[in-house]
Design a protein around this motif. Structure first.
Motif, short mmCIF file in Angstrom:
data_model
loop_
_atom_site.label_atom_id
_atom_site.label_comp_id
_atom_site.label_asym_id
_atom_site.label_seq_id
_atom_site.Cartn_x
_atom_site.Cartn_y
_atom_site.Cartn_z
N VAL A 82 -5.91 8.28 -15.81
CA VAL A 82 -4.48 8.58 -15.84
C VAL A 82 -3.97 8.90 -14.44
CG1 VAL A 82 -2.71 10.13 -16.77
CG2 VAL A 82 -4.63 9.43 -18.22
N LEU A 83 -2.93 8.17 -14.06
CA LEU A 83 -2.22 8.39 -12.81
C LEU A 83 -1.03 9.29 -13.12
CD1 LEU A 83 -1.79 7.48 -9.79
CD2 LEU A 83 -0.35 5.65 -10.73
N ALA A 84 -0.85 10.35 -12.35
CA ALA A 84 0.24 11.29 -12.65
C ALA A 84 0.99 11.69 -11.39
CB ALA A 84 -0.31 12.54 -13.33
N TYR A 85 2.24 12.07 -11.60
CA TYR A 85 3.06 12.65 -10.56
C TYR A 85 3.66 13.92 -11.15
CZ TYR A 85 6.87 13.51 -7.32
OH TYR A 85 7.72 14.10 -6.42
N ALA A 86 3.52 15.03 -10.45
CA ALA A 86 4.02 16.34 -10.88
C ALA A 86 3.20 16.86 -12.06
CB ALA A 86 5.51 16.30 -11.19
N VAL A 89 0.89 -1.16 0.00
CA VAL A 89 0.00 0.00 0.00
C VAL A 89 0.92 1.21 0.00
CG1 VAL A 89 -1.88 1.22 1.15
CG2 VAL A 89 -1.71 -1.28 1.34
N ALA A 90 0.92 1.95 -1.10
CA ALA A 90 1.85 3.08 -1.24
C ALA A 90 1.11 4.40 -1.36
CB ALA A 90 2.73 2.86 -2.48
N SER A 91 1.70 5.40 -0.77
CA SER A 91 1.19 6.75 -0.84
C SER A 91 1.73 7.40 -2.11
CB SER A 91 1.66 7.52 0.40
OG SER A 91 1.33 8.87 0.31
N TRP A 92 0.84 7.73 -3.06
CA TRP A 92 1.26 8.31 -4.34
C TRP A 92 0.94 9.81 -4.31
CZ3 TRP A 92 3.38 5.81 -8.65
CH2 TRP A 92 3.48 6.59 -9.80
N PRO A 93 1.97 10.64 -4.25
CA PRO A 93 1.74 12.08 -4.18
C PRO A 93 1.46 12.67 -5.57
CG PRO A 93 4.07 11.63 -4.13
CD PRO A 93 3.37 10.29 -4.20
N GLY A 94 0.24 12.53 -6.00
CA GLY A 94 -0.09 13.02 -7.34
C GLY A 94 -1.58 13.04 -7.54
N THR A 95 -1.98 12.74 -8.77
CA THR A 95 -3.40 12.80 -9.13
C THR A 95 -3.81 11.55 -9.89
OG1 THR A 95 -2.93 13.95 -11.22
CG2 THR A 95 -3.39 15.33 -9.29
N PHE A 96 -5.10 11.28 -9.85
CA PHE A 96 -5.70 10.22 -10.64
C PHE A 96 -7.07 10.71 -11.08
CE2 PHE A 96 -8.12 6.23 -11.13
CZ PHE A 96 -7.37 5.69 -12.16
N ASP A 97 -7.29 10.77 -12.38
CA ASP A 97 -8.55 11.33 -12.89
C ASP A 97 -9.56 10.26 -13.31
OD1 ASP A 97 -7.63 10.31 -15.31
OD2 ASP A 97 -7.40 12.27 -16.28
N GLY A 98 -9.30 9.02 -12.93
CA GLY A 98 -10.17 7.93 -13.33
C GLY A 98 -9.57 7.10 -14.44
#
Length: 170
Positions: free
Chosen positions: A130-134, A119-128
């Motif tokens: 696309v998973l993104a960082y920065a 279980v990882a903490s992903w500091p970014g976004t997910f729009d349904g």
């Protein structure tokens, strides 16, 4: 806010147990309650919570830049294996995105999740989808379409499922 997030994560951990990559990503910006939820889960279930930036930096400190890029995946694997736990919480993973380390953070996490649930903490976004960082244009920017992981958006009232489809669309 963290109690519902911790409960949502707990529900998704069992879902991840039947997947090829037993990976749950908790997606959200700093301050969205990811660390508090991880702390709650660690206390309630005895799961180790690893500060990846801290543990990895300690092991990379005495290596040259070239050695760091070559050894980072093995060092992270050693850190996780040392816990001998079935479920491991990984917080503060920003170092994995450092351009100097030349890693694919999602692939690295997927590799770790073959033999245990991560279980990882992903500091970014997910729009349904696309998973993104920065942000685009940032030197550490990464994006992944339909990531092979269970995604829990820290800001959503319900978790998102494998490949980013919400439960209501399945």
């Amino acid at each position: 806010m963290t109690a519902p997030l911790a409960a949502r994560l707990l529900d998704r951990v069992s879902d991840a147990g039947v997947m090829y990559h037993r990976l749950v990503l908790t997606v959200g910006p700093a301050g969205s309650g990811k660390t508090e939820a991880f702390t709650d889960l660690a206390a309630a279930h005895g799961w180790p919570c690893i500060n990846v930036n801290l543990k990895l930096a300690e092991r990379l400190l005495d290596l040259t830049q070239k050695q760091r890029a070559v050894r980072v995946a093995g060092l992270l694997d050693d850190i996780v294996k040392a816990t001998s736990a079935e479920v491991v919480l990984l917080d503060n993973i920003e170092m994995l995105f450092a351009v100097e380390l030349a890693q694919d953070p999602l692939r690295l996490l997927q590799g770790l999740s073959r033999n245990r649930t991560i279980v990882a903490s992903w500091p970014g976004t997910f729009d349904g989808r696309v998973l993104a960082y920065a942000e685009p244009g940032h030197r550490e920017f990464k994006k992944y379409s339909t990531p092979q992981a269970v995604i829990v958006n820290a800001h959503e009232p319900r978790p998102l499922d494998v490949f980013g489809f919400s439960e209501k669309t399945l």
